[in-house]
Design a protein around this motif. Structure first.
Motif, PDB file in Angstrom:
ATOM      1  N   ARG A   1      45.167 -26.996 -37.993  1.00  0.00           N
ATOM      2  CA  ARG A   1      45.526 -28.153 -37.110  1.00  0.00           C
ATOM      3  C   ARG A   1      46.636 -28.112 -35.921  1.00  0.00           C
ATOM      4  O   ARG A   1      46.098 -28.685 -34.888  1.00  0.00           O
ATOM      5  CB  ARG A   1      45.847 -29.325 -38.004  1.00  0.00           C
ATOM      6  N   ASN A   2      47.521 -27.340 -36.116  1.00  0.00           N
ATOM      7  CA  ASN A   2      48.282 -27.188 -35.273  1.00  0.00           C
ATOM      8  C   ASN A   2      48.090 -25.935 -34.176  1.00  0.00           C
ATOM      9  O   ASN A   2      48.801 -25.520 -33.355  1.00  0.00           O
ATOM     10  CB  ASN A   2      49.921 -26.853 -35.275  1.00  0.00           C
ATOM     11  N   LEU A   3      46.578 -25.465 -34.348  1.00  0.00           N
ATOM     12  CA  LEU A   3      46.129 -24.450 -33.736  1.00  0.00           C
ATOM     13  C   LEU A   3      46.735 -23.169 -33.802  1.00  0.00           C
ATOM     14  O   LEU A   3      46.567 -21.915 -33.304  1.00  0.00           O
ATOM     15  CB  LEU A   3      46.225 -24.631 -32.222  1.00  0.00           C
ATOM     16  N   ALA A   4      47.454 -23.132 -35.211  1.00  0.00           N
ATOM     17  CA  ALA A   4      48.010 -21.535 -35.797  1.00  0.00           C
ATOM     18  C   ALA A   4      46.654 -20.765 -36.019  1.00  0.00           C
ATOM     19  O   ALA A   4      45.884 -21.473 -36.978  1.00  0.00           O
ATOM     20  CB  ALA A   4      48.903 -21.852 -36.778  1.00  0.00           C
TER      21      ALA A   4
ATOM     22  N   SER B   1      51.910 -19.664 -34.848  1.00  0.00           N
ATOM     23  CA  SER B   1      51.412 -20.711 -34.196  1.00  0.00           C
ATOM     24  C   SER B   1      50.739 -19.835 -32.989  1.00  0.00           C
ATOM     25  O   SER B   1      50.954 -18.866 -32.722  1.00  0.00           O
ATOM     26  CB  SER B   1      52.651 -21.391 -33.523  1.00  0.00           C
TER      27      SER B   1
END
Length: 617
Positions: free
Chosen positions: A63-66, A100
């Motif tokens: 969800r945090n684009l990690a 990330s």
């Protein structure tokens, strides 16, 4: 044509860019294996000059684009210079979880987790920094480009060879039953010393830069040395913390090298158990008990480092041997004073020339590197070389380069030596001072000759006040200034010994025929004034019920020699005199005694001094 206002245009542009990014990410996720994988494999084959195979490549985003990179069917051929011709890496499946998306653009990419399934990996690093896992720039020798924080390994094997530190270790993971599901067996060679072990851990354990603790239980051994841990650890690769019960044992402390810094000395077999904790700037070994040779030890050792290293320790022993304790001592090689600390036995002193004062370099400048506060309580202290030793209690404090021994109480020869001592490492050469008071010493325990003749029952007291400067103990004593005083309170002395000291041949024969008995000892005293290591007597007398003797003495701490002249005078007359005076001289190791005929008779001499003050007990 009317254009929309700017305030309405910006949100539309952002929405379009965001939507495009989502579409690109979606395309990357769903089509990576079809078009990204061939490009990656071709690029790595070309840059590394090796055969590389990846059967599947998948990319996922949190969800945090990690991003998460999943590889299946991996095979990487080893470099031509590697010692092992097998592939550098094979794996059924490897997953890389990145911290990330922005970290991919940094000089060092942060990999929060690596998961290995059925992997077999050989990593090799040369002494100059050349590494076989460098694929894009194989000749790069600078800092690592990836920092792996955590590992989860299933049925995998990892071999690490580091030529720079002479390390070769192989680790293999397998499932385990119980509360810790991961078993890691390891073996290898470090600086010529073989080792192996068996650990139980959690499925995921931290490697570095996390500070996260994971459970750990297991043992390691090397050449008879055995270490057991049960607790938890943080950052296995670059130790970030330990909180565990530790048991360690071995045939000699010297076998802890090279696993510990420095070079521990040879010793008798040892064992210790206690609670070990380490967190960044401090560590402690608490509630430990152990044994070194015949010496029993208990207590704690703690170290904290907040700008300056500070040690705290408390050691107690119901029974200790000096030979075991001195095996822990370190010294500095005079030929290499800036080199590493070595066992004291490895530093050659001046004993070969017949001297007794240590001539090894003290390296007192190292006292400025850290502070320490230590308490010693040895209820029973024994030494075959010094049978007069009985106990030791002392507080040792090192602050800002000054080492102080305070509240010193040394049990010796039936009595006690109390006082203080100091070594100032801030000065060059270092300065040492000692202020000791001896009380209640039994002369018959100090001198074998007294025991052979019945001895003297009067307690011996002494006072020592000396100050010297030098790079060695021998040099400090050679420059010593101060005073020494010895006295014996009223008591009893063997009549046979009195006759020998009085050079009374007639009484000696009579006592041999009739038997020895004690007579009154009124007093004995010797006062010495030291200047530059040479002490000269200002008073020397012995007074018994039958004999009064006076004389002179010189003690040379520079050359370790002494010279004593004692002139007796019988209070009852002598039928046959052996001579006029007793002359004793020689080195501290070997003395010579002679009876002289031509020395003038001593005057009656001073009377017995007044009873000593409290400093003499």
């Amino acid at each position: 044509m009317n254009r929309p206002p700017l305030r309405r245009l910006i949100p539309r542009l952002l929405l379009a860019v965001g939507g495009g990014a989502v579409l690109i990410a979606a395309a990357l996720v769903f089509t990576a294996d079809s078009w990204v994988r061939p490009l990656v494999v071709a690029s790595l084959n070309h840059s590394s000059g090796r055969e590389i195979r990846i059967d599947e490549l998948h990319i996922h985003f949190a969800r945090n684009l990690a991003p998460t990179l999943l590889l299946r069917g991996v095979k990487v051929q080893n470099t031509a210079w590697a010692a092992d011709a097998r592939p550098m890496a094979t794996a059924r499946e490897v997953t890389f979880v990145f911290d990330s998306l922005p970290t991919l653009l940094h000089d060092q990419t942060l990999v929060s987790l690596v998961v290995m399934q059925d992997a077999d990996i050989d990593l090799e690093r040369q002494a100059d920094g050349l590494r076989n896992w460098r694929l894009r720039k194989p000749d790069y020798r600078g800092p690592g480009k990836y920092l792996i924080q955590r590992v989860e390994a299933h049925n995998s094997r990892l071999r690490v060879v580091h030529r720079g530190i002479n390390l070769d270790v192989t680790m293999a993971s397998s499932p385990a039953a119980g509360d810790l599901p991961n078993r890691i067996r390891f073996s290898g060679d470090y600086a010529g010393r073989r080792f192996d072990g068996d650990l139980l851990t959690s499925a995921v354990f931290s490697l570095q830069a996390t500070g996260e603790f994971f459970p750990l239980r297991g043992q390691a051994s090397s050449a008879g040395t055995r270490l057991q841990l049960d607790g938890r650890m943080a950052d296995f690769l670059k130790l970030g913390g330990i909180d565990a019960q530790m048991n360690i044992s071995g045939p000699t402390l010297s076998q802890l090298h090279p696993f510990l810094r420095g070079r521990p000395p040879a010793s008798r077999p040892y064992e210790a158990q206690g609670h070990l904790s380490f967190t960044g700037d401090s560590y402690s070994f608490d509630h430990f008990t152990g044994k070194l040779g015949a010496t029993e030890l208990a207590g704690f050792i703690r170290m904290s480092r907040y700008g300056r290293r500070v040690w705290h320790a408390g050691l107690t022993s119901a029974h200790a041997q000096l030979t075991d304790l001195t095996s822990l001592s370190f010294a500095v090689d005079p030929a290499n004073p800036n080199g590493p600390m070595l066992p004291a036995a490895a530093v050659s002193p001046a004993a070969a020339a017949g001297r007794i004062f240590p001539a090894s370099h003290l390296a007192a400048e190292r006292l400025q590197y850290s502070d320490a506060h230590v308490r010693l309580d040895f209820e029973k202290l024994e030494s075959p070389q010094w049978p007069v030793l009985q106990s030791l209690h002392a507080a040792i404090d090192l602050e800002n380069g000054v080492l102080r021994f305070s509240n010193l109480d040394l049990g010796i020869a039936g009595g006690h030596a109390t006082g203080d001592a100091a070594l100032d490492g801030r000065q060059h050469p270092p300065v040492a001072s000692v202020a000791l008071d001896f009380r209640g010493l039994r002369p018959d325990l100090l001198m074998t000759r007294l025991r052979a003749t019945g001895g003297a029952s009067a307690p011996l007291s002494a006072r020592v006040r000396l100050r010297g400067q030098g790079e060695t103990v021998a040099a400090m004593l050679a420059s010593a200034d101060g005073k020494m005083s010895f006295s014996m309170a009223p008591g009893r002395i063997s009549n046979l010994l009195d006759a020998m000291l009085g050079l009374n041949a007639g009484k000696l024969v009579w006592l041999k025929l009739t038997g020895d008995h004690d007579i009154a000892l009124n007093c004995a005293a010797l006062n010495l004034d030291f200047k530059n290591g040479i002490g000269r007597s200002s008073e020397l007398l012995l007074d018994t019920a039958q004999t009064h003797a006076g004389g002179s003495a010189t003690i040379n701490l520079r050359d370790e020699h002494f010279d004593l002249l004692l002139t007796p005078q019988s209070k009852q007359g002598r039928l046959f005199a052996l001579g006029s005076a007793i002359h004793a001289s020689g080195s501290f190791r070997r003395a010579q005694y002679a009876i002289t005929q031509d020395q003038p008779r001593a005057a009656p001499g001073a009377a017995c001094p007044a009873p000593p003050g409290p400093a003499f007990g």
